[in-house]
Every structure is written in structure tokens, then in C-alpha cells.
Design a protein around this motif. Structure first.
Motif, short mmCIF file in Angstrom:
data_model
loop_
_atom_site.label_atom_id
_atom_site.label_comp_id
_atom_site.label_asym_id
_atom_site.label_seq_id
_atom_site.Cartn_x
_atom_site.Cartn_y
_atom_site.Cartn_z
N PRO A 103 -8.59 -14.10 6.38
CA PRO A 103 -7.38 -14.10 6.92
C PRO A 103 -6.30 -13.98 5.91
CG PRO A 103 -8.26 -16.13 6.84
CD PRO A 103 -9.27 -15.38 6.32
N ALA A 104 -5.05 -13.59 6.42
CA ALA A 104 -4.14 -13.18 5.37
C ALA A 104 -3.48 -14.61 5.38
CB ALA A 104 -3.08 -12.35 5.83
N LYS A 105 -2.45 -14.79 4.10
CA LYS A 105 -1.55 -15.68 4.09
C LYS A 105 -0.62 -15.35 4.97
CE LYS A 105 -2.82 -17.24 -0.48
NZ LYS A 105 -2.19 -17.52 -2.03
N PRO A 106 0.28 -16.72 5.33
CA PRO A 106 1.45 -16.55 6.51
C PRO A 106 2.33 -15.90 5.66
CG PRO A 106 0.93 -18.95 6.14
CD PRO A 106 0.00 -18.04 5.15
N LEU A 107 3.05 -14.99 6.42
CA LEU A 107 4.04 -14.04 5.95
C LEU A 107 5.41 -14.94 5.47
CD1 LEU A 107 4.39 -10.98 8.76
CD2 LEU A 107 3.47 -11.04 6.26
N GLU A 108 5.78 -14.52 4.40
CA GLU A 108 6.97 -15.47 3.62
C GLU A 108 8.54 -14.87 3.99
OE1 GLU A 108 6.05 -16.71 -0.10
OE2 GLU A 108 4.10 -17.65 0.43
N GLN A 131 -1.43 -15.21 11.06
CA GLN A 131 -2.00 -14.11 10.25
C GLN A 131 -3.70 -14.19 10.37
OE1 GLN A 131 0.54 -12.79 9.92
NE2 GLN A 131 0.13 -11.98 7.68
N VAL A 132 -3.93 -14.13 11.54
CA VAL A 132 -5.29 -13.83 11.98
C VAL A 132 -5.22 -12.69 12.95
CG1 VAL A 132 -6.48 -15.91 11.68
CG2 VAL A 132 -5.61 -15.58 14.09
N GLY A 153 -6.38 -3.88 5.98
CA GLY A 153 -5.99 -4.98 5.35
C GLY A 153 -6.41 -5.21 3.65
N LEU A 154 -7.56 -4.52 3.23
CA LEU A 154 -7.94 -4.28 1.86
C LEU A 154 -7.05 -3.58 1.04
CD1 LEU A 154 -10.07 -5.21 -0.20
CD2 LEU A 154 -11.71 -3.35 0.60
N THR A 155 -6.58 -2.50 1.42
CA THR A 155 -5.91 -1.41 0.78
C THR A 155 -4.51 -1.37 0.92
OG1 THR A 155 -6.79 0.30 2.40
CG2 THR A 155 -8.13 -0.24 0.42
N ASP A 156 -3.94 -1.89 2.08
CA ASP A 156 -2.55 -1.72 2.37
C ASP A 156 -1.69 -2.70 1.90
OD1 ASP A 156 -3.31 0.60 3.81
OD2 ASP A 156 -2.67 -0.14 5.80
N ARG A 157 -0.39 -2.27 1.29
CA ARG A 157 0.52 -3.44 0.96
C ARG A 157 -0.04 -4.52 0.02
NH1 ARG A 157 5.46 -2.89 2.52
NH2 ARG A 157 5.91 -5.14 2.27
N ILE A 178 -2.85 -10.52 0.41
CA ILE A 178 -2.58 -9.65 1.50
C ILE A 178 -1.87 -9.94 2.62
CG2 ILE A 178 -5.31 -8.79 1.15
CD1 ILE A 178 -6.23 -10.57 3.31
N ASP A 179 -1.18 -9.12 3.48
CA ASP A 179 -0.44 -9.40 4.16
C ASP A 179 -0.97 -9.13 5.76
OD1 ASP A 179 -0.28 -6.76 4.46
OD2 ASP A 179 2.25 -6.67 4.33
#
Length: 780
Positions: free
Chosen positions: A344-349, A358-359, A515-519, A566-567
Motif C-alpha cells: 500500500p502507498a503511504k498517505p499523500l502529504e 492509500q489502499v 504504482g511501481l513505475t509511476d511518479r 510510492i503515491d
């Protein structure tokens, strides 16, 4: 000295000497933001290694003036100064060794003699270090604490931010202890100058701590008020242990402040700060204004911690929901090694999105199919949060149902596309009132014995194929469109099509979501990696890991291939084909009754050569006879393509065509096995309860005769054997309940009771009936 002018001339100092010895950082940059001059004090302040003159020509952002979003803030500063206005502020900087420092800076334009602005000059000094922490710096420090605490809703990150802000600029030691139930647990601790307390003295992070009665931390929690001890040498306070007191003396603690962490009517814990002899300060004692400042900071910290705890509870709930929708265990598969990851991504900051869990809708699946074949799935539902996860769960369940119904990959993509369009939000009067969800998906069917890989794609990124030490993306002839896009009113979209390739022995497929390759943030903080750069890093990482021949090592390498947080959540699925061939036997027989015994003998010899348990082999041969008999019975008639006929047919008297034998014999033959003179094939027709075949039925009326043959295929796995029988009949068998006086209708019942699994599926030439049996006598 003979005159004032001569004295003044002698007293002048070269500009370089003044700038090099001035106790203030001086940084000069041109209009393009490139450094032109950095004095010695600036090099020490920002801990720049090497000669400051070497920085000439480097971008201003390389100094690390701004710790967060440095490129944007540097551009804002330069834009204001180059327009002729001065700039002043307190900001946090990242020094060359990675430490952070609070800086008070002023920037002014650098003008040429003609008045044109040629660049800018930045004057900076450290702010927040005692003494001299005046009211402006106190306010700036308090504002900075608020900014950093608002930047994250993860409790670990929140506590780390607090400690980094306060040490060493305001304290030499920082401790944060939070309640976990009735226990007080140390959650954060930081010391100046990289000092560490001796083992067994002060409680470490994660350990429980007990403050005795009278201790300043205990007083702060009891009174719910900030306690400041100006001079520890003049007052006595009990320590948690003698070892703790010894460590305090070793560090030279001089003054402490303890503040309760109290928010929304609940005591969360305590935060304590201390000054010691670890650092060189002009003042080693806190005063009343310091107490008020730390009390204000503690109130903000308490609110941030409480918010982080609430968010963590919400996030764990959403994450548990998401993971419950993913496969809980990967089944044992023959000829295929599988590894998977979900992160899962970390929370957007930023941009006020920190409350998102972020799920999302990333998923993967491994579906055992008939005769040892395997369905491989990876997909990504657009969007984040519980709704995306819920849609993902529905798509995964629908895909599993379609896959186990032996649908082809292209058919499954079309079914899922219709499913997505049906999930459009309802509007007024129950009609669709919004856009349907969209998702990308790949579905593949892999046959480990033939090594055939058949797949269809719905707009998902191609997986990486690793074979023979080479890595490249699998070539898609038909990429397809996202599921649900057709429901957005877009016309003229291509349909989903299939593609079949052969998997080389030992080849590895690496599936991943975007999610692996973007941003992914660059390591130097300057923007993001492009998708091509991320894919190249991924290829290098998995190529190196593939040398080990371990799918799990490849999955781990893929997870950490691209640096940066990852976002978006990401899923990774790695499958590796067997380097060795799997045992199988296959033979085609004429569809004649005598071939039933031949097929059974072939199965018996094969099972014996494979070391199958004799009892299991005998049962398997019995089921082979039942399935082969059914194929022989129905191979002589092929109904019209595209219709699945129900084999639960009652025996019917079928009229003979012109030229066929008439009379009682013909009627007896057509009546079924219960009638006299029934042939051996009709007498054996118990499987599925199908209608007996007349002796004159050599093919479809008015058509040419159909080749009468069936194919028997046997496959050996690690713990099971699979039996498949192929024929040209399009009708799929079904179990029916036979009556007490019925002579047929019990074949599939035996298969159902004795086999581990069984089923049937359509093939391009007709159908295949299959069953699975364990190799061992104990069911293993």
C-alpha cells in the motif's frame, strides 16, 4: 599617521577578507539560479564538503536551502528578488550531511552599476539555537512545528518530525512516550551529536518505561501541565533506575522540560526535553518563556498524534479489507513457481489529501484450472480508497467464476467489460447516472506441459519476460482498452483478442501495476523519474535477481527496484516456468468399443511407470473406462456448433431415415439399452445419461460422415495425475440421478465420488472431459 585620509586607507579591509571571516552565511547567485560565490561561514553552516569555490556554477537548489519542495520554494524566492523586491523568512534547510537546521535568511537583489539586476545575494544565519531565541524566532519555530506536523498522518513520521525539529536547535535530548493500553511505551528518542546512552540505562524505542512518583514526567502527566526544571544540580528528582541516573550524569544533564500530551480530553503520553553538556551553548538552562513555548508545541504535537492514531486505525481497517480480497495463499502448482507482493502507498502529504487511506484496486490472482492448467491475473482499478477496493473484489470474484467456467481469455475480458458497465452509479429513476469504473487487467492461461501461454489484455502494462539472461517487455499484439471504457460513450473501440506464445523453460514473467513505475521521487529530490527510467531500473534489478532462479528473490528485487516512496498502491506477481519437462502421455484411438480396453491398458501401464499407488491406479483406470466409454458413445454424432445440448436425455424412439433397417430390430436398437439386442456400446452408455445412438447414425443427416476418434491424454504432477479425454462432440456432460431400474446414468456419479476434481470444457474441435486423482493411497 599624517592625515585622516591616509589612516582611513590603511584601515580598509579587502572585501574577500571581510566576507570570509564574517559570522554570517553569504551566498551569491546569478539570474539563472547558478551559484557565483559561497563564503566560508556558509560552507560551515550548510556543512558543504570540500572547497566552497568548487560550487561555482552549481544550481542554487544544491545548497539544500529548503528542506521540503526545495525547487519550487527556490524558484519563488528568486522570482521575488529578481523583480527588485527583498525577501526575508525563517525556513528549514537540509545540510550536506543530511541533518536539518532552522535558518533565518534575507535575500536582496544584486544590481549592476547601470541599475539592472544581475543576480541576488542571500544572507543567512542559524535560528532557533539558544541563546537569542527571541520572540520572532519562537513564533517561527512554532509555525514550523505546525507545518511539519500537518505534513503527515503516519504516527511514526509525525514523531520523527517532532524530534528533528527540536534536536539540537532547542534541546540535546528529546523523548516521546505514549500510552498503549495501560502501559507507557517509548515511541521516539533523539540525541544531539549522535550520542547514544549506554545499553540498559535509558529505555529504548519500543520498550516500556516506568516513571516513579515525584519524577518530573510523572508530575506533568498528573497535573496535566508543563513542568520546567531550570537547574537539575540544585534540585533532586527520582530516576526510573540507578542506571538511568548514571547515564544522566554521564551526559551532563542540566535542565529539563516535561509536557503532557493531552488531546480531546485524553492523556496520550508525555514529551520531555533536556539540555546537557553534549553541545556547546552559551546557556544550558531553560527559562519560563521556554516552558511556555514547549507547552504550546506539546499541544500541537498531541493533536497531531491523536489524528495520526485515528488515521492509523482507519488505514489498518481499510488495509485489512483490501488484503482480505487478495489471495490468502498461493496454491501448489505443477511446473510453475509463483511469488507475489502487495504494497500500500503511504498517505499523500500534499494538496490536502493526507486523509486518504492509500489502499486501492490493485489485485492479482492464481486460479487452478482443468488438467493442471493455471489462470494468471493482475489488474488495477482506477481510483483509491474503499470504493476502488470494493470494485476490485467484485471484479476478482467475477473473473474467478468466468475462469472456472473455462471461458477463454478474450471472452472473460468481454464479460468483465460488461460487468464494469453494469457497475455505473445509479441516477434518477434507477438509470445509470455516472461513469462506470474503469480497470486494466491481464488474464493468462498457462499449460505447464505444453508450455503454451494464452492471454488477452485490457489496457494493462506488459509484463517483463526474463529468459536466457535477457529481459524485455512481453510483446502485445493487441493491447486492448480498459475495462469499462465502452460505458463512457466512446465508440469504435477494438474488441478484445487473444494471443498465444510458448514459454521457454525456466522463463520468468514479472507482472506489476503502475504504482511501481509511476511518479517515483528522484533520490536527489528533483522531481520524479519518468516511466521509462523506472522500467529500466526495474529491468536491471530483476535481471540480476533472476540469476538465483528464485521467483521470490525476483519479486523482492522488483519491489525495491525503483527508489522513493510510492503515491499509489502496487501489486507484483512473478511466475517462473519449470526448467524441466513434465511427464505426460497422449494417444488417439478410433471411436470403437474395443478401444475402451486399449485406452485402459495404456492408462494402467502409464500409471505403473509413474509409480502411482496401485489402489489409486486401479480407481483411476476405472474412471478412464467410464470417460472413454462416453467418448466412444458420442463421437459418432456432432450436433450443430454453438449449442451445448443437455445430456440428461430420456431414451427416445428415433425414426430411421430412408434406406435404414425397419421393423422390430430397428426399433429395439433405437429404444436404448433397456431393450433387447442392445449393442455393447449402448450397454456401456451410463456416463451422463445420454440417449443411445442408433446403429444407422453415421453422421449428421444429409451431411458427410464425421471422423470417429477420441484422444486420451495423461499428465503427471507432483501429487496428482490428470486424465483428459477429447472427442468431437460439442455436448458437455452433466450428472443426473439414475433410477433403481436404470442401466445407465451412474458413470459421472462414480467420477464425482472417486476423483479429487472433475469437469469438462469446450475445445475448438469439440470438448474435453477431465478428472484429477491423487497419486498416493492416502490422498496425497
Amino acid at each position: 599617521m599624517t592625515g585622516w585620509s591616509e589612516a582611513a586607507f590603511d584601515a580598509r579591509q579587502p572585501a574577500g577578507t571581510v566576507l570570509d571571516h564574517a559570522e554570517i552565511a553569504v551566498v551569491v547567485a546569478d539570474r539563472l539560479g547558478n551559484l557565483r560565490y559561497v563564503n566560508e561561514f556558509a560552507a560551515r553552516l550548510f556543512r558543504i564538503p570540500g572547497d566552497p569555490a568548487d560550487l561555482a556554477g552549481c544550481p542554487l537548489v544544491s545548497l539544500g536551502l529548503f528542506a521540503d519542495d526545495g525547487v519550487r520554494k527556490t524558484d519563488d524566492l528568486a522570482g521575488q528578488v529578481l523583480r527588485g523586491r527583498s525577501w526575508e523568512g525563517t525556513f528549514e534547510s537540509v545540510r550536506g550531511d543530511g541533518s536539518r537546521i532552522l535558518v533565518r535568511g534575507t535575500a536582496v537583489p544584486l544590481r549592476q552599476p547601470g541599475g539592472d539586476i544581475d543576480g541576488m545575494v542571500i544572507l543567512a544565519r542559524e535560528a532557533g539555537r539558544r541563546p537569542g531565541l527571541g520572540q520572532p524566532n519562537r513564533i517561527a519555530l512554532l509555525e514550523r512545528v505546525g507545518e511539519r506536523l500537518a505534513g503527515s498522518l503516519e504516527i511514526g513520521t509525525t514523531l520523527k518530525h517532532v524530534a528533528e525539529i527540536l534536536v539540537p536547535r532547542f534541546a540535546d535530548h528529546c523523548f516521546i512516550d505514549l500510552f498503549q493500553g495501560n502501559q507507557l511505551i517509548r515511541r521516539a528518542m533523539k540525541h544531539a551529536s549522535n550520542w547514544a546512552p549506554p545499553p540498559g540505562t535509558w529505555a529504548q524505542v519500543g520498550e516500556q518505561i516506568h516513571y516513579p512518583d515525584g519524577h518530573f514526567c510523572q508530575q506533568a502527566m498528573t497535573r496535566l501541565d508543563t513542568i520546567a526544571i531550570n537547574d537539575l544540580d540544585s534540585e533532586y528528582y527520582p530516576a526510573p533506575s540507578p542506571e538511568s541516573m548514571a547515564a544522566a550524569h554521564e551526559a551532563g544533564l542540566t535542565s529539563v522540560i516535561a509536557a503532557p500530551l493531552y488531546a480531546r480530553g485524553e492523556l496520550l503520553g508525555v514529551m520531555s526535553l533536556a539540555l546537557s553538556r553534549l553541545t556547546k551553548r552559551d546557556e544550558h538552562h531553560y527559562d519560563a518563556p521556554d516552558r511556555d513555548l514547549i507547552g504550546a508545541i506539546a499541544s500541537r504535537v498531541a493533536i497531531a498524534i491523536d489524528n495520526a492514531m485515528l488515521f492509523e486505525t482507519e488505514r489498518q481497517t481499510a488495509l485489512a479489507f483490501q488484503k482480505s480480497l487478495l489471495p490468502q495463499a498461493i496454491p501448489d502448482l505443477d511446473g510453475l513457481e509463483v511469488a507475489c507482493r502487495y504494497v500500500p502507498a503511504k498517505p499523500l502529504e500534499t494538496q490536502g489529501q493526507g486523509i486518504q487511506t492509500q489502499v486501492g484496486g490493485d489485485w492479482y490472482d492464481i486460479i487452478p484450472l482443468s488438467a493442471g492448467r493455471v489462470g494468471i491475473v493482475i489488474g488495477d482499478v482506477e481510483g483509491r480508497g474503499a470504493r476502488a477496493a470494493a470494485i476490485m473484489g467484485q471484479l476478482r470474484a467475477a473473473l474467478r467464476a468466468f475462469a472456472q467456467d473455462e471461458k477463454s481469455p478474450a471472452d472473460i475480458m468481454r464479460k468483465l467489460d460488461e460487468w464494469c458497465r453494469a457497475l455505473a452509479p445509479a441516477g434518477e429513476n434507477g438509470l445509470a447516472g455516472g461513469d462506470p469504473p474503469t480497470a486494466s487487467c491481464i488474464y493468462m492461461i498457462y499449460d505447464a506441459w505444453s508450455r503454451e501461454l494464452t492471454f488477452a489484455n485490457a489496457g494493462h502494462d506488459a509484463p517483463l519476460l526474463i529468459s536466457g539472461g535477457r529481459v524485455g517487455q512481453l510483446e502485445f499484439l493487441h493491447k486492448g482498452v480498459l475495462l469499462g471504457v465502452r460505458g463512457k460513450g466512446i465508440r469504435g473501440l477494438p474488441t478484445y483478442r487473444e494471443q498465444t506464445i510458448g514459454m521457454p523453460p525456466g522463463a520468468i514473467l514479472v507482472f506489476f501495476t503502475d504504482g511501481l513505475t509511476d511518479r517515483r521521487t528522484r533520490a536527489d529530490g528533483s522531481g520524479h523519474y519518468t516511466e521509462d527510467e523506472a522500467v529500466q531500473m526495474l529491468q536491471r534489478a530483476v535481471r540480476a535477481a533472476a540469476a538465483s532462479g528464485d521467483a521470490d528473490a525476483v519479486a523482492t528485487a522488483a519491489e525495491y527496484a525503483v527508489p522513493g516512496d510510492i503515491d499509489d498502491d502496487m501489486a507484483i506477481l512473478v511466475v517462473q516456468s519449470s526448467p524441466s519437462e513434465l511427464a505426460s502421455t497422449e494417444r488417439t484411438f478410433p471411436a470403437e468399443p474395443i478401444m475402451v480396453s486399449e485406452a485402459r491398458r495404456l492408462a494402467a501401464r502409464t500409471f505403473r511407470s509413474w509409480g502411482m499407488d496401485p489402489g489409486q491406479a486401479e480407481l483411476a483406470c476405472l474412471l478412464v473406462s467410464e470417460v472413454v466409454t462416453n467418448a466412444v458413445l458420442h463421437a459418432s454424432i456432432t450436433p450443430s456448433p454453438g449449442r451445448d445440448l443437455d445430456l440428461e436425455l430420456e431414451p427416445l424412439i428415433m425414426p430411421a431415415p430412408v434406406g435404414a433397417p425397419a421393423g422390430p430390430a430397428a426399433a429395439s436398437t433405437a429404444a436404448g439399452p433397456a431393450q433387447a439386442n442392445a449393442g455393447p456400446v449402448q450397454a456401456a452408455a451410463g456416463l451422463g445419461g445420454a440417449a443411445p445412438i442408433p446403429a444407422w447414425a453415421g453422421g449428421p443427416p444429409g451431411g458427410s460422415a464425421v471422423a470417429r476418434e477420441f484422444r486420451l491424454r495423461l499428465r503427471r504432477g507432483a501429487s496428482s495425475v490428470w486424465v483428459e479425454v477429447f472427442d468431437a462432440d460439442l455436448r458437455l456432460p452433466r450428472i443426473r440421478t439414475a433410477g433403481e431400474t436404470d442401466e445407465g446414468g451412474r458413470g459421472l456419479y462414480l467420477v464425482e465420488q472417486l476423483a479429487t476434481r472433475w469437469g469438462s470444457r469446450p475445445t475448438p474441435e469439440g470438448k474435453a472431459v477431465w478428472f484429477e486423482m491423487p497419486r498416493g493411497g492416502d490422498g496425497s
